[in-house]
Design a protein around this motif. Structure first.
Motif, PDB file in Angstrom:
ATOM      1  N   THR A  18      62.771  -4.747   9.518  1.00 11.92           N
ATOM      2  CA  THR A  18      62.987  -4.156  10.843  1.00 11.92           C
ATOM      3  C   THR A  18      61.639  -3.793  11.455  1.00 11.92           C
ATOM      4  OG1 THR A  18      63.280  -1.974   9.844  1.00 11.92           O
ATOM      5  CG2 THR A  18      65.292  -3.213  10.387  1.00 11.92           C
ATOM      6  N   ILE A 112      69.907  -9.360  15.776  1.00 14.32           N
ATOM      7  CA  ILE A 112      70.883  -8.273  15.696  1.00 14.32           C
ATOM      8  C   ILE A 112      70.240  -7.052  16.334  1.00 14.32           C
ATOM      9  CG2 ILE A 112      72.071  -6.689  14.113  1.00 14.32           C
ATOM     10  CD1 ILE A 112      71.945  -8.951  12.012  1.00 14.32           C
ATOM     11  N   PHE A 113      71.022  -6.285  17.066  1.00 16.53           N
ATOM     12  CA  PHE A 113      70.524  -4.996  17.546  1.00 16.53           C
ATOM     13  C   PHE A 113      71.414  -3.914  16.979  1.00 16.53           C
ATOM     14  CE2 PHE A 113      70.224  -1.472  20.620  1.00 16.53           C
ATOM     15  CZ  PHE A 113      68.897  -1.162  20.402  1.00 16.53           C
ATOM     16  N   ASP A 114      70.830  -3.089  16.126  1.00 12.94           N
ATOM     17  CA  ASP A 114      71.538  -1.982  15.490  1.00 12.94           C
ATOM     18  C   ASP A 114      70.627  -0.766  15.607  1.00 12.94           C
ATOM     19  OD1 ASP A 114      72.661  -0.096  13.811  1.00 12.94           O
ATOM     20  OD2 ASP A 114      72.931  -1.456  12.126  1.00 12.94           O
ATOM     21  N   GLU A 115      70.878   0.079  16.605  1.00 10.54           N
ATOM     22  CA  GLU A 115      69.967   1.196  16.856  1.00 10.54           C
ATOM     23  C   GLU A 115      69.927   2.212  15.723  1.00 10.54           C
ATOM     24  OE1 GLU A 115      71.626   3.836  20.188  1.00 10.54           O
ATOM     25  OE2 GLU A 115      71.984   1.799  20.900  1.00 10.54           O
ATOM     26  N   LYS A 116      70.859   2.153  14.787  1.00  6.75           N
ATOM     27  CA  LYS A 116      70.782   3.026  13.614  1.00  6.75           C
ATOM     28  C   LYS A 116      69.685   2.554  12.660  1.00  6.75           C
ATOM     29  CE  LYS A 116      75.611   4.347  13.744  1.00  6.75           C
ATOM     30  NZ  LYS A 116      76.943   4.054  13.216  1.00  6.75           N
ATOM     31  N   ARG A 117      69.366   1.260  12.720  1.00  6.30           N
ATOM     32  CA  ARG A 117      68.359   0.686  11.817  1.00  6.30           C
ATOM     33  C   ARG A 117      67.005   0.496  12.477  1.00  6.30           C
ATOM     34  NH1 ARG A 117      70.929  -4.396   9.006  1.00  6.30           N
ATOM     35  NH2 ARG A 117      69.196  -4.113   7.579  1.00  6.30           N
ATOM     36  N   PRO A 121      65.664  -5.218  18.555  1.00  9.51           N
ATOM     37  CA  PRO A 121      66.412  -6.263  17.837  1.00  9.51           C
ATOM     38  C   PRO A 121      65.579  -6.816  16.681  1.00  9.51           C
ATOM     39  CG  PRO A 121      66.424  -6.675  20.193  1.00  9.51           C
ATOM     40  CD  PRO A 121      65.448  -5.557  19.954  1.00  9.51           C
ATOM     41  N   ASP A 124      68.484 -12.075  12.547  1.00 10.79           N
ATOM     42  CA  ASP A 124      69.726 -12.217  11.786  1.00 10.79           C
ATOM     43  C   ASP A 124      69.507 -13.365  10.807  1.00 10.79           C
ATOM     44  OD1 ASP A 124      72.239 -12.829  10.803  1.00 10.79           O
ATOM     45  OD2 ASP A 124      73.110 -13.286  12.757  1.00 10.79           O
TER      46      ASP A 124
END
Length: 156
Positions: A18, A112-117, A121, A124
């Motif tokens: 990330t 992938i966009f996962d604002e918790k991680r 972006p 993937d």
């Protein structure tokens, strides 16, 4: 599958891990198994990164980022033939030359966009692995679902 062994340039932040600027190495996003498959098939990997070595650029330097990146590479048992340069090229160029570029900023690379991680972006790797299989760069593996579109180019 491709008979030609390819040079594949791989970005670090947002691609192998990330995005983690300005510190650390980010978290695992699934790059290692795919990169190991590429190496097992005889392809050459070149690490392409904007991470600076101390004194290399005039940009603000974040201490230990270069060493953290190299430690991540070593800890994961990966081998890159070069960093920001393809030593297999006959002629030196400012542009890193490769057959394929895997980078979170490349058009067409699944992300992938996962604002918790991460606040940005990131690649993937399941989608990248599918693309590499569809392009005959890696042997196909059985899948329950396909998440990417068939690319128009295949290596022979």
């Amino acid at each position: 599958m491709s008979k030609k062994k390819l040079v594949i340039a791989v970005d670090f932040n947002g691609t192998c891990v990330t995005y983690c600027y300005p510190e650390g190495t980010g978290e695992d996003i699934g790059a290692v198994p795919v990169l190991k498959r590429l190496l097992a098939e005889g392809h050459q990997l070149v690490l392409m990164t904007g991470i600076e070595r101390e004194g290399e650029f005039e940009l603000p330097i974040v201490k230990d980022r270069w060493d953290d990146m190299l430690k991540w590479v070593e800890d994961n048992g990966l081998t890159f033939v070069g960093i920001n340069r393809n030593p297999l090229e006959k002629y030196r160029s400012k542009k890193l030359t490769a057959d394929i570029y895997i980078d979170d900023h490349c058009l067409g690379i699944p992300t992938i966009f996962d604002e918790k991680r991460s606040n940005r972006p990131f690649v993937d790797w399941d989608g990248v692995e599918q693309l590499l299989e569809m392009m005959n760069v890696l042997p196909a593996t059985p899948r329950t679902h396909i998440t990417v579109k068939q690319p128009t180019f295949q290596y022979k």
